[in-house]
Structures are given as structure tokens and as C-alpha cells.
Write an enzyme that holds these catalytic residues in place. Structure first.
Site, PDB file in Angstrom:
ATOM      1  N   GLU A  47       0.861  -1.182   0.000  1.00 20.01           N
ATOM      2  CA  GLU A  47       0.000   0.000   0.000  1.00 20.01           C
ATOM      3  C   GLU A  47       0.894   1.228   0.000  1.00 20.01           C
ATOM      4  O   GLU A  47       1.911   1.246   0.685  1.00 20.01           O
ATOM      5  CB  GLU A  47      -0.915   0.043   1.232  1.00 20.01           C
ATOM      6  CG  GLU A  47      -1.997  -1.004   1.248  1.00 20.01           C
ATOM      7  CD  GLU A  47      -1.570  -2.289   1.934  1.00 20.01           C
ATOM      8  OE1 GLU A  47      -0.573  -2.268   2.686  1.00 20.01           O
ATOM      9  OE2 GLU A  47      -2.220  -3.323   1.717  1.00 20.01           O
ATOM     10  N   TYR A 104       8.148   2.037  -7.230  1.00 20.77           N
ATOM     11  CA  TYR A 104       7.447   0.759  -7.345  1.00 20.77           C
ATOM     12  C   TYR A 104       7.071   0.454  -8.799  1.00 20.77           C
ATOM     13  O   TYR A 104       7.216  -0.681  -9.257  1.00 20.77           O
ATOM     14  CB  TYR A 104       6.218   0.739  -6.449  1.00 20.77           C
ATOM     15  CG  TYR A 104       6.549   0.869  -4.970  1.00 20.77           C
ATOM     16  CD1 TYR A 104       7.583   0.132  -4.390  1.00 20.77           C
ATOM     17  CD2 TYR A 104       5.842   1.742  -4.155  1.00 20.77           C
ATOM     18  CE1 TYR A 104       7.888   0.254  -3.045  1.00 20.77           C
ATOM     19  CE2 TYR A 104       6.139   1.870  -2.810  1.00 20.77           C
ATOM     20  CZ  TYR A 104       7.165   1.119  -2.258  1.00 20.77           C
ATOM     21  OH  TYR A 104       7.462   1.248  -0.926  1.00 20.77           O
TER      22      TYR A 104
END
Length: 144
Positions: free
Chosen positions: A102, A114
Site C-alpha cells: 500500500e 514501485y
């Protein structure tokens, strides 16, 4: 150098946690991960001191990144990439088929990191962060 986090590392880890995040893990949270959670693996990266840390839960076929932090004076020098590579390899070695995490939608630097590793947004958790009620983007990466 990347190595497993030890209890003795907590003062520095907590210093970084307070410096970097508005919604922080507390000492008891880290102690639980290090001493009691059988699914948790936590690492630190060192130069002359601890400059960052990574937490991952390995839950059978899934790896879950719980936290990733780098000292601001060492950011944008490849240390987060080193930790993330390490975590991905540990998950692959453990037989994980995918990884999730998250991240705050407002944390563009983390999202970019990411995404550069192949993580993709798959859903949103509404009102996820307690400090400001910001949603969380859930990101996933396949490992096989």
C-alpha cells in the site's frame, strides 16, 4: 550492506520512522515484527550507520511490503532500489507468486519507484491512513 534487523537497531529505526512518516510504527510494532510475527522479515541497509529499512511479510504465495524507508540525506542514491531488489529476491526464494503493498497516492516518488519495478495499481483502500484519512493505492507485482 543489507542485513537482518536486530532489536539493537530499533533506536535508529525509530528515529528514521519519526523523521520520514506522519503515521508511524511504534517500538512495540517493530518488536512484534522482529520477535513474534513468524511471517515477518525485516532488514536494514547500512553505510556508516543504518540508513534505511525494509519490512516484508511472506504469506505463503504472497509477499507484502510493510515498510520501506531511507534516510533523507541518502535518498535518490539507489539505496531504496537495493532494498527493494533484496525483498523481491527473498520473496522469490520463498516461493511467492506475487507481491503487494500500500502506498499513499500523494507519495509520487515511492509510486514511481514501485512502478519502475513492475508494480501496478490494482485497487484503492479508502480512508486507509489514520493521520489524514488519505486513501491507499494497492499495488501488485507478479513474481512468476
Amino acid at each position: 550492506m543489507i542485513r537482518l534487523m536486530q532489536i539493537e537497531d530499533l533506536p535508529r529505526v525509530l528515529e528514521l520512522e519519526e523523521q520520514l512518516f506522519t503515521s508511524t510504527w511504534k517500538e512495540d510494532d517493530f518488536r512484534y515484527e522482529l520477535l513474534e510475527n513468524p511471517f515477518s522479515q525485516m532488514w536494514v541497509i547500512e553505510e556508516d550507520k543504518i540508513i534505511g529499512y525494509l519490512g516484508v511479510w511472506i504469506l505463503f504465495e504472497q509477499g507484502q511490503i510493510t515498510n520501506l524507508a531511507i534516510d533523507p540525506s541518502y535518498q535518490r542514491k539507489g539505496y531504496a532500489k537495493q532494498l527493494l531488489n533484496h525483498g523481491i529476491q527473498m520473496c522469490k526464494d520463498a516461493g511467492c507468486e506475487w507481491m503487494t503493498l500500500e502506498v499513499r497516492p500523494s507519495n509520487l516518488a515511492a509510486k514511481s519507484l514501485y512502478e519502475s519495478f513492475g508494480f501496478e495499481k490494482i485497487s484503492v483502500k479508502k480512508d486507509y491512513y489514520q493521520d489524514n484519512h488519505e486513501d491507499a493505492d494497492v499495488m501488485m507485482k507478479g513474481l512468476i
